[in-house]
Motif scaffolding. Sequence first.
Motif, PDB file in Angstrom:
ATOM      1  N   LEU A 260       1.096  -1.146  -0.016  1.00 30.04           N
ATOM      2  CA  LEU A 260       0.374  -0.164   0.099  1.00 30.04           C
ATOM      3  C   LEU A 260       0.788   1.342  -0.257  1.00 30.04           C
ATOM      4  O   LEU A 260       0.570   2.099  -0.111  1.00 30.04           O
ATOM      5  CB  LEU A 260      -0.712   0.206   1.275  1.00 30.04           C
ATOM      6  N   LYS A 261       1.777   1.265   0.850  1.00 28.39           N
ATOM      7  CA  LYS A 261       2.735   2.831   1.336  1.00 28.39           C
ATOM      8  C   LYS A 261       3.452   2.921  -0.397  1.00 28.39           C
ATOM      9  O   LYS A 261       3.609   3.834  -0.724  1.00 28.39           O
ATOM     10  CB  LYS A 261       3.824   2.217   2.025  1.00 28.39           C
ATOM     11  N   SER A 262       3.658   1.921  -1.380  1.00 32.23           N
ATOM     12  CA  SER A 262       3.650   2.334  -2.593  1.00 32.23           C
ATOM     13  C   SER A 262       3.258   2.332  -3.835  1.00 32.23           C
ATOM     14  O   SER A 262       3.645   2.369  -5.005  1.00 32.23           O
ATOM     15  CB  SER A 262       5.143   1.298  -2.654  1.00 32.23           C
ATOM     16  N   ILE A 263       1.656   3.259  -3.333  1.00 27.47           N
ATOM     17  CA  ILE A 263       1.082   3.347  -4.557  1.00 27.47           C
ATOM     18  C   ILE A 263       1.512   4.956  -5.283  1.00 27.47           C
ATOM     19  O   ILE A 263       1.242   5.016  -4.093  1.00 27.47           O
ATOM     20  CB  ILE A 263      -0.522   3.048  -3.993  1.00 27.47           C
ATOM     21  N   LYS A 264       1.480   5.620  -5.849  1.00 27.03           N
ATOM     22  CA  LYS A 264       1.780   6.196  -6.437  1.00 27.03           C
ATOM     23  C   LYS A 264       0.520   7.318  -7.347  1.00 27.03           C
ATOM     24  O   LYS A 264       0.769   7.869  -7.624  1.00 27.03           O
ATOM     25  CB  LYS A 264       3.349   6.388  -6.812  1.00 27.03           C
ATOM     26  N   SER A 265      -0.504   7.212  -7.014  1.00 27.34           N
ATOM     27  CA  SER A 265      -1.817   7.604  -7.706  1.00 27.34           C
ATOM     28  C   SER A 265      -3.273   7.904  -6.427  1.00 27.34           C
ATOM     29  O   SER A 265      -2.860   7.125  -5.696  1.00 27.34           O
ATOM     30  CB  SER A 265      -2.048   6.600  -9.377  1.00 27.34           C
ATOM     31  N   ASP A 266      -3.867   9.223  -7.374  1.00 26.22           N
ATOM     32  CA  ASP A 266      -5.134   8.982  -6.182  1.00 26.22           C
ATOM     33  C   ASP A 266      -5.934   7.734  -6.373  1.00 26.22           C
ATOM     34  O   ASP A 266      -5.753   7.247  -7.545  1.00 26.22           O
ATOM     35  CB  ASP A 266      -5.350  10.047  -6.945  1.00 26.22           C
ATOM     36  N   LEU A 267      -6.300   7.316  -5.580  1.00 26.06           N
ATOM     37  CA  LEU A 267      -7.276   5.933  -5.492  1.00 26.06           C
ATOM     38  C   LEU A 267      -8.865   6.046  -5.586  1.00 26.06           C
ATOM     39  O   LEU A 267      -9.480   6.878  -4.708  1.00 26.06           O
ATOM     40  CB  LEU A 267      -6.439   5.193  -4.111  1.00 26.06           C
ATOM     41  N   VAL A 268      -9.020   6.494  -6.688  1.00 28.38           N
ATOM     42  CA  VAL A 268     -10.650   6.572  -6.968  1.00 28.38           C
ATOM     43  C   VAL A 268     -11.137   5.723  -7.125  1.00 28.38           C
ATOM     44  O   VAL A 268     -10.337   5.258  -8.361  1.00 28.38           O
ATOM     45  CB  VAL A 268     -10.997   8.365  -7.283  1.00 28.38           C
ATOM     46  N   ILE A 269     -12.402   4.904  -8.234  1.00 34.88           N
ATOM     47  CA  ILE A 269     -12.644   4.185  -8.638  1.00 34.88           C
ATOM     48  C   ILE A 269     -14.695   4.941  -9.237  1.00 34.88           C
ATOM     49  O   ILE A 269     -15.073   5.204  -8.464  1.00 34.88           O
ATOM     50  CB  ILE A 269     -13.245   2.752  -7.895  1.00 34.88           C
ATOM     51  N   LYS A 270     -14.539   4.644 -10.373  1.00 36.79           N
ATOM     52  CA  LYS A 270     -15.789   4.921 -10.791  1.00 36.79           C
ATOM     53  C   LYS A 270     -16.781   3.775 -10.688  1.00 36.79           C
ATOM     54  O   LYS A 270     -16.467   2.723 -11.566  1.00 36.79           O
ATOM     55  CB  LYS A 270     -15.757   5.300 -12.751  1.00 36.79           C
TER      56      LYS A 270
END
Length: 452
Positions: A169-179
């Motif tokens: 989780l700590k290495s996710i490099k984008s905004d976390l949104v879902i459509k």
Amino acid sequence: MNQNKGSFPGSFLQSTTIKMIMVGMLTLVLLIPLAFVNDLIHERSERKKEVVNEVTQLWGKDVFFYGPIIKVPYKRYTETSVLDPNTKKTSIQLNSSVDYAYFFPEKFNNTSNIKKNTSLKRGIYNNVVYSADMKFDGNFDKLNFEKLDIAEKDIEWDKASLVVKTTNLKSIKSDLVIKLNDHVFNFESKDEQDNFYGTLETETFDYKTLAATSKLDFSFSMKYNGSNSIKFIPIGKTTQISLNSDWDSPSFEGMFAANDATKTISKKGFHADWKILDINRSFSQQHVSKIPNLNEYSFGVKLIDTVDEYQQNDRASKYGFLVIGLTFLIFFLIQQINKINIHIFQYTMLGLALIMFYTLLIAITEHSSFSLAYLIASVSVIGMIVLYSVSILKTKKFPLFIGLALTAVYTFIYVIIQLENYALLVGSIGLFIILGLVMYFSRKIDWNNSNE
């Protein structure tokens, strides 16, 4: 008679048998420093693992993806027997609690582009790390609560959410949104007691309102910094994965094989596709109480470093006994055929020079390639032995032969190290040829004559 007795110890020590025994014992003794060399290789290898682990802790570990999964709360009822102390009668009390049902998607698609990072270097060590741009889409069909034996009136449709379980989780490099259909939701990290996965979950929504057309489409993307591997759980009724990378040495792992018709591997990278149906794995699309552990069904790719210099050094050192034995055998045959006296001390110097080859090899390999290090170390040691042979043999003919023989031996061992599938075959044929040559050159030696 006294003169013969006095000369007996000297004659005995100069006998061929005693010389063979002394050279053989020296060969065995030299296994001790050779073992120290092996320990050094293993120590340096462990040091590399520590550094790589430290770097991956900071950059990002393996990516393991499990989701998205719809989570819907419902009321669960339990019966409890209650004893009335006055009437001594037992009554049944109905208690309700909240539990959760989990539903996997009908279709789950992923397209990922994996780009290796070659700039991340710690000291003398390179690390297998990458950046991954992952895009997901698919849909959920009508949620089948009937299979779970849950009544419609007990379902809390307005408190549904969507869950993703993933490592790193700590290495996710984008905004976390879902459509979800035409609505956008944010992921939030949840503190759950799971030693393997991290949990991402959206805010709650009204499933019936959102999925008015009976299907719920989803799409989202994630950017990861990771290392070593990327793997998925095939939770879709139809799961399709497509991976593209500039890494040229992938290892496809897991329960499901990539499609051979579309899989390609070249110096520029690889491409691999998977298509997995629900009939290919034995778990349901809906579950209650908790998300099951389905790690055994995982599949994906491992980005391997095919040039493990320490493994190659270790393989080279295992042939140390063979190199020492053959070198001593060459000198011994020259000594016997040409009646040249070589002292045991000189054999010792030759053996230590051969041991030095492996320390040079590992030291140079850490700062260059294994092939270049092998060339430099072998040329250096062969040159040293040839020059030393000129001084002890008092001729240039035999040292030249020794140099050519050692060149052949080191070349032979290098070829074996590079081979994988045919190493045993080539090694056996090579040793058979060497044995034949020894038998040929030693055929005229009079072994019955114990004195030189």
